[in-house]
Motif scaffolding. Structure first.
Motif, PDB file in Angstrom:
ATOM      1  N   GLY A  90       9.520  31.092  36.906  1.00 21.75           N
ATOM      2  CA  GLY A  90      10.851  31.679  36.884  1.00 21.75           C
ATOM      3  C   GLY A  90      10.999  32.621  35.709  1.00 21.75           C
ATOM      4  N   GLY A 114      13.378  36.057  34.231  1.00 25.64           N
ATOM      5  CA  GLY A 114      14.561  36.891  34.415  1.00 25.64           C
ATOM      6  C   GLY A 114      14.850  37.604  33.114  1.00 25.64           C
ATOM      7  N   THR A 144      15.734  35.974  40.495  1.00 25.94           N
ATOM      8  CA  THR A 144      16.681  35.098  39.811  1.00 25.94           C
ATOM      9  C   THR A 144      18.115  35.616  39.804  1.00 25.94           C
ATOM     10  OG1 THR A 144      16.183  36.157  37.706  1.00 25.94           O
ATOM     11  CG2 THR A 144      14.874  34.208  38.276  1.00 25.94           C
TER      12      THR A 144
END
Length: 346
Positions: free
Chosen positions: A229, A231, A271
């Motif tokens: 993940g 972002g 995201t």
């Protein structure tokens, strides 16, 4: 610059110095375009046009940590704290299941009220109610024994961003009672226990250098997580980094493509932070190699309270109730949302 891009595409098994050279191309539109092209080819090779959905349940914004970038840090006395009850969490799952979600992500601050026993009870109940669904936890740093108990209760996946693989940068972002060594140990413990593991970092966080980012890529290559993940950093007004500039959408997209090529089968979310900085951030993320979106299943009354950074989208098309709108947006760029668990290929 084209030479390093083609070398990476041919064999992404780079060392730190090579990653640094690759990152020198981040501001070159032609280089970024070539990486995107290859990232999408790899994405479709393994996952076709499927985009997996995760139902995000932000169940507590209490946190024992005082991370300098986070709006729900312990020291933020302006945060309006909440905890969902077990019944509220199960209601979120039931509503999400009816909407077509087959993965639930329970995310919260490091809230000691949610003991191992309480969390295991919640996980067991979700597993009993939805045996065909994947259960993902994002609860921060816990002990090996805690992770083991939650795995035995029925958890499948665990998200724990490493945030940065550079020791000095980690100290800049976190208080003295936290350490990069502990964060990495948790990630390796989770892998040892058989979880599908997610790591990740912010792009453009205060103090981040090209060397930090190269070390992040080296760490991801070594860890081989199932999910990553990333972002853009977005400042929060009640943190010491309130005046710092946000990270770049374009640089984040560049890293999505780099990571897709580095870890071809990884589950890679577009995201909420991308969607916060750019109305088309999710679509751009998918077109850079992402294959996961995480609409919000939390109760509407609590969504704005899970305030990690300023202007976090909380009621619009990122909401689970707007799944059909999101499906249409995804279809416009040649993909489709699927009602599947969406496990990582190995």
């Amino acid at each position: 610059m084209g030479d390093i891009i083609e070398r990476y595409i041919k064999n992404p098994d780079f060392k730190k110095e090579q990653f640094l050279e690759l990152l020198g191309c981040a501001s070159d539109p032609e280089a970024a375009g070539r990486l995107r092209e290859e990232a999408v080819r790899v994405q479709k090779l393994h996952y076709g046009e499927k985009i997996y959905t995760r139902g995000l349940i932000e169940f507590t914004n209490y946190c024992r940590n005082d991370c300098r970038y986070c709006g729900i840090r312990r020291g933020n006395l302006h945060a309006r704290r909440y905890r969902l009850t077990k019944e509220e969490i199960l209601d979120c799952c039931a509503r999400g299941y009816a909407l077509g979600f087959r993965t639930f992500v329970l995310q919260g601050g490091e809230d000691r009220w949610f003991t191992d026993e309480r969390m295991a009870d919640i996980v067991r109940s979700i597993r009993q109610n939805h045996p065909d669904c994947a259960i993902t936890l994002s609860l921060g740093e816990r002990s090996y024994e805690s992770y083991r108990l939650l795995k035995e209760a029925g958890a499948d996946r665990y998200l724990l961003r490493h945030e940065t693989a550079n020791e000095e940068h980690y100290k800049k972002l976190h208080p003295a009672d936290m350490s990069l060594a502990v964060r990495k140990l948790c990630l390796y413990d989770l892998k040892l226990l058989g979880y599908q593991v997610g790591a990740g970092f912010m792009v453009g966080s205060p103090g981040q250098t090209a060397e930090c980012l190269a070390e992040d890529l080296v760490f991801l290559k070594e860890l081989k997580p199932h999910m990553v993940g990333i972002g853009p950093f977005i400042p929060h007004h009640d943190t010491v980094f309130a005046g710092e500039p946000a990270g770049s959408v374009e640089q984040t997209l560049f890293f999505l493509s780099v990571i897709r090529i580095l870890l071809p089968k990884v589950l890679l979310p577009a995201t909420t932070a991308l969607g916060t900085l750019d109305p088309e951030g999710r679509e751009k993320g998918i077109l850079a190699g992402a294959n996961v979106v995480m609409p919000n299943l939390s109760p509407l009354k609590n969504r704005k309270q899970y305030d990690l950074y300023d202007n976090k989208i909380s009621t619009g098309e990122e909401a689970a109730e707007c799944r059909e709108d999101l499906a249409r947006r995804v279809e416009r760029i040649g993909y489709h949302l699927v009602e599947e668990r969406g496990d990582a290929e190995r």
